[in-house]
Design a protein around this motif. Sequence first.
Motif, PDB file in Angstrom:
ATOM      1  N   LEU A 111      42.194  61.791  63.339  1.00  0.00           N
ATOM      2  CA  LEU A 111      40.766  62.094  63.304  1.00  0.00           C
ATOM      3  C   LEU A 111      40.569  63.601  63.150  1.00  0.00           C
ATOM      4  CD1 LEU A 111      39.874  59.892  66.399  1.00  0.00           C
ATOM      5  CD2 LEU A 111      39.154  59.360  64.073  1.00  0.00           C
ATOM      6  N   VAL A 112      39.447  63.982  62.566  1.00  0.00           N
ATOM      7  CA  VAL A 112      39.039  65.384  62.499  1.00  0.00           C
ATOM      8  C   VAL A 112      37.682  65.500  63.177  1.00  0.00           C
ATOM      9  CG1 VAL A 112      38.356  67.288  61.005  1.00  0.00           C
ATOM     10  CG2 VAL A 112      40.302  65.846  60.362  1.00  0.00           C
ATOM     11  N   TYR A 113      37.564  66.493  64.075  1.00  0.00           N
ATOM     12  CA  TYR A 113      36.284  66.749  64.737  1.00  0.00           C
ATOM     13  C   TYR A 113      35.661  67.985  64.099  1.00  0.00           C
ATOM     14  CZ  TYR A 113      32.895  67.993  68.353  1.00  0.00           C
ATOM     15  OH  TYR A 113      31.740  68.317  69.017  1.00  0.00           O
ATOM     16  N   ALA A 114      34.516  67.820  63.433  1.00  0.00           N
ATOM     17  CA  ALA A 114      33.862  68.939  62.754  1.00  0.00           C
ATOM     18  C   ALA A 114      32.415  68.561  62.492  1.00  0.00           C
ATOM     19  CB  ALA A 114      34.593  69.284  61.460  1.00  0.00           C
ATOM     20  N   ASP A 115      31.694  69.432  61.766  1.00  0.00           N
ATOM     21  CA  ASP A 115      30.298  69.133  61.461  1.00  0.00           C
ATOM     22  C   ASP A 115      30.151  68.755  59.992  1.00  0.00           C
ATOM     23  OD1 ASP A 115      28.790  71.598  59.881  1.00  0.00           O
ATOM     24  OD2 ASP A 115      30.543  72.252  61.022  1.00  0.00           O
ATOM     25  N   PHE A 116      29.131  67.951  59.681  1.00  0.00           N
ATOM     26  CA  PHE A 116      28.927  67.423  58.331  1.00  0.00           C
ATOM     27  C   PHE A 116      28.798  68.538  57.305  1.00  0.00           C
ATOM     28  CE2 PHE A 116      27.577  63.732  60.816  1.00  0.00           C
ATOM     29  CZ  PHE A 116      28.099  62.673  60.076  1.00  0.00           C
ATOM     30  N   LEU A 117      28.017  69.553  57.630  1.00  0.00           N
ATOM     31  CA  LEU A 117      27.717  70.611  56.662  1.00  0.00           C
ATOM     32  C   LEU A 117      28.982  71.340  56.243  1.00  0.00           C
ATOM     33  CD1 LEU A 117      25.443  72.099  55.165  1.00  0.00           C
ATOM     34  CD2 LEU A 117      25.224  73.600  57.155  1.00  0.00           C
ATOM     35  N   SER A 118      29.794  71.733  57.217  1.00  0.00           N
ATOM     36  CA  SER A 118      31.017  72.469  56.906  1.00  0.00           C
ATOM     37  C   SER A 118      32.037  71.582  56.212  1.00  0.00           C
ATOM     38  CB  SER A 118      31.614  73.067  58.187  1.00  0.00           C
ATOM     39  OG  SER A 118      30.727  74.003  58.769  1.00  0.00           O
ATOM     40  N   VAL A 119      32.110  70.315  56.591  1.00  0.00           N
ATOM     41  CA  VAL A 119      33.047  69.392  55.935  1.00  0.00           C
ATOM     42  C   VAL A 119      32.686  69.225  54.469  1.00  0.00           C
ATOM     43  CG1 VAL A 119      33.794  66.975  55.829  1.00  0.00           C
ATOM     44  CG2 VAL A 119      33.725  68.169  58.033  1.00  0.00           C
ATOM     45  N   ASP A 120      31.407  69.064  54.177  1.00  0.00           N
ATOM     46  CA  ASP A 120      30.992  68.940  52.775  1.00  0.00           C
ATOM     47  C   ASP A 120      31.376  70.174  51.971  1.00  0.00           C
ATOM     48  OD1 ASP A 120      29.999  66.402  52.813  1.00  0.00           O
ATOM     49  OD2 ASP A 120      27.886  66.961  52.890  1.00  0.00           O
ATOM     50  N   ASN A 121      31.285  71.341  52.589  1.00  0.00           N
ATOM     51  CA  ASN A 121      31.661  72.570  51.892  1.00  0.00           C
ATOM     52  C   ASN A 121      33.166  72.725  51.777  1.00  0.00           C
ATOM     53  OD1 ASN A 121      29.352  74.770  51.271  1.00  0.00           O
ATOM     54  ND2 ASN A 121      28.699  73.451  52.961  1.00  0.00           N
ATOM     55  N   ALA A 122      33.906  72.192  52.741  1.00  0.00           N
ATOM     56  CA  ALA A 122      35.362  72.373  52.748  1.00  0.00           C
ATOM     57  C   ALA A 122      36.072  71.419  51.806  1.00  0.00           C
ATOM     58  CB  ALA A 122      35.895  72.199  54.170  1.00  0.00           C
ATOM     59  N   ILE A 123      35.641  70.166  51.763  1.00  0.00           N
ATOM     60  CA  ILE A 123      36.389  69.176  50.973  1.00  0.00           C
ATOM     61  C   ILE A 123      35.545  68.499  49.906  1.00  0.00           C
ATOM     62  CG2 ILE A 123      37.880  68.725  52.959  1.00  0.00           C
ATOM     63  CD1 ILE A 123      36.482  65.985  53.213  1.00  0.00           C
ATOM     64  N   GLY A 124      34.248  68.792  49.851  1.00  0.00           N
ATOM     65  CA  GLY A 124      33.369  68.134  48.887  1.00  0.00           C
ATOM     66  C   GLY A 124      32.542  67.052  49.562  1.00  0.00           C
ATOM     67  N   ASN A 125      31.542  66.587  48.855  1.00  0.00           N
ATOM     68  CA  ASN A 125      30.609  65.597  49.395  1.00  0.00           C
ATOM     69  C   ASN A 125      31.342  64.333  49.835  1.00  0.00           C
ATOM     70  OD1 ASN A 125      28.639  63.361  49.445  1.00  0.00           O
ATOM     71  ND2 ASN A 125      27.220  64.924  48.727  1.00  0.00           N
ATOM     72  N   ILE A 126      31.287  64.060  51.159  1.00  0.00           N
ATOM     73  CA  ILE A 126      32.074  62.929  51.667  1.00  0.00           C
ATOM     74  C   ILE A 126      31.523  61.594  51.181  1.00  0.00           C
ATOM     75  CG2 ILE A 126      32.878  64.177  53.694  1.00  0.00           C
ATOM     76  CD1 ILE A 126      30.749  62.789  55.332  1.00  0.00           C
ATOM     77  N   ALA A 169      32.966  88.648  61.532  1.00  0.00           N
ATOM     78  CA  ALA A 169      32.983  87.208  61.304  1.00  0.00           C
ATOM     79  C   ALA A 169      34.285  86.673  61.895  1.00  0.00           C
ATOM     80  CB  ALA A 169      32.893  86.900  59.814  1.00  0.00           C
ATOM     81  N   LEU A 170      34.169  85.877  62.932  1.00  0.00           N
ATOM     82  CA  LEU A 170      35.339  85.451  63.686  1.00  0.00           C
ATOM     83  C   LEU A 170      36.193  84.446  62.928  1.00  0.00           C
ATOM     84  CD1 LEU A 170      33.540  85.071  67.117  1.00  0.00           C
ATOM     85  CD2 LEU A 170      35.037  86.932  66.422  1.00  0.00           C
ATOM     86  N   LEU A 171      35.625  83.798  61.943  1.00  0.00           N
ATOM     87  CA  LEU A 171      36.363  82.863  61.119  1.00  0.00           C
ATOM     88  C   LEU A 171      35.627  82.703  59.800  1.00  0.00           C
ATOM     89  CD1 LEU A 171      35.754  79.187  62.243  1.00  0.00           C
ATOM     90  CD2 LEU A 171      34.309  81.066  62.908  1.00  0.00           C
ATOM     91  N   SER A 172      36.275  82.065  58.855  1.00  0.00           N
ATOM     92  CA  SER A 172      35.675  81.854  57.536  1.00  0.00           C
ATOM     93  C   SER A 172      35.489  80.363  57.315  1.00  0.00           C
ATOM     94  CB  SER A 172      36.583  82.437  56.439  1.00  0.00           C
ATOM     95  OG  SER A 172      36.052  82.182  55.160  1.00  0.00           O
ATOM     96  N   GLU A 173      34.251  79.909  57.422  1.00  0.00           N
ATOM     97  CA  GLU A 173      33.917  78.510  57.141  1.00  0.00           C
ATOM     98  C   GLU A 173      32.608  78.479  56.365  1.00  0.00           C
ATOM     99  OE1 GLU A 173      35.593  75.897  57.317  1.00  0.00           O
ATOM    100  OE2 GLU A 173      37.090  76.134  58.903  1.00  0.00           O
ATOM    101  N   ALA A 174      32.678  78.021  55.122  1.00  0.00           N
ATOM    102  CA  ALA A 174      31.455  77.866  54.329  1.00  0.00           C
ATOM    103  C   ALA A 174      30.610  76.739  54.935  1.00  0.00           C
ATOM    104  CB  ALA A 174      31.812  77.533  52.883  1.00  0.00           C
ATOM    105  N   PRO A 175      29.279  76.850  54.859  1.00  0.00           N
ATOM    106  CA  PRO A 175      28.502  77.885  54.186  1.00  0.00           C
ATOM    107  C   PRO A 175      28.162  79.072  55.078  1.00  0.00           C
ATOM    108  CG  PRO A 175      27.005  76.207  54.967  1.00  0.00           C
ATOM    109  CD  PRO A 175      28.395  75.764  55.389  1.00  0.00           C
TER     110      PRO A 175
END
Length: 375
Positions: free
Chosen positions: A302-317, A142-148
């Motif tokens: 700004l942060v460039y990322a995807d919705f799914l991972s952001v919700d897992n990282a910081i909570g439901n936006i 696993a090259l990195l750890s990003e939930a989910p």
Amino acid sequence: MKLLPAVLIALTISTASYAQQSDICSSHTVVRGETLRIIAERYLGTRDQSPIIYRANRAVVGGDPNLITIGMVLNIPCAPGQTGGQTVVAGAAPAAAAAPAALAPAPAAPAPAATASAGATRSLGAPAASAQTAEFNGGLIALLSEAPFTGADLPNGGAMPTIMAQALMRAGEGMPAVSLSTLGSAQSLEAMYQDARLEVGFPVIRPNCFSGNLSGVSRNLCNDFYFSAPMFEVVTTLFSRKADDLEISTAEELAGKVVCIPDFYPFEELQDLGLALDSTTMTEPGSISACFDQLWSGEADLVYADFLSVDNAIGNIDLRGDVAVISRFTWTKTVHAVSHNGNAQGVKMLSMLNEGFANMVSSGEWRAMMRDLLS
């Protein structure tokens, strides 16, 4: 851009040394958890020789080499240099054979190359049985750890190891040990170049390899790595602080803004818009959480990322109320496993993943698992 080749051809080529081999040297009674590939590795030295065992036992196994049952007795053809007293006749049932000779213990895996062990690895909870959990001994990384997608604290190591384990099982392959890299994005890819035991890495968002604005990591992925079939689909976008009230609808209005980009997020779409992302306009602290820390502190706009991972990282936006989405800039991307195109075992594993994954999709199993994993 390279596409995954038809590596099933390689399986045919790899059996050439056995092409003229017709003797039977032993028999084997199938036990729980075994596949023809595992049995081939035990008796013939490599899993690639499983078609030899299948051809010798087609009348017993039937039309699907992935379906062998506990208690089934298989004839084992002789390895090169061995001789036996039986001859395989196509379509004939296997005859009784002498018990296999005791096998010597497999040699311990070699230590990783110095260039590939510059950072630590820690084991993920892969669902397949493996005794190699304390130390990484090859296979999947696993090259990195990003939930989910991945994470040492997630069930079974995350959604992607769960899907991959099931796909490999459907293809008649066991799930090897999985480790989580702490090397960082570029260093992790460099490790896969130099240590052949790092066969398959994941998760990787596929870059737009036709772009003329690829980053160094994206260029390496496009030129030197094969991608598995897409296992997930994500939507990437730009996030900002709602308090900043950024009304951005054109690329020109992004000029001068500092964008935080997590590891392994391809950003050629942003540069294709005309943005010149360099050390003054881009920061790469590693994870999505680290990017949002920079956003809250004002180090990034700004942060460039995807919705799914952001919700897992910081909570439901949507519930937080302090995050804004620059919806003008969204892209649909696919998530894959990758193997260096010079790693024959890794390319074969990708082929097995694709085979099992296709079975899961056609049966509806993948969709059901996705609902459970992402609910």
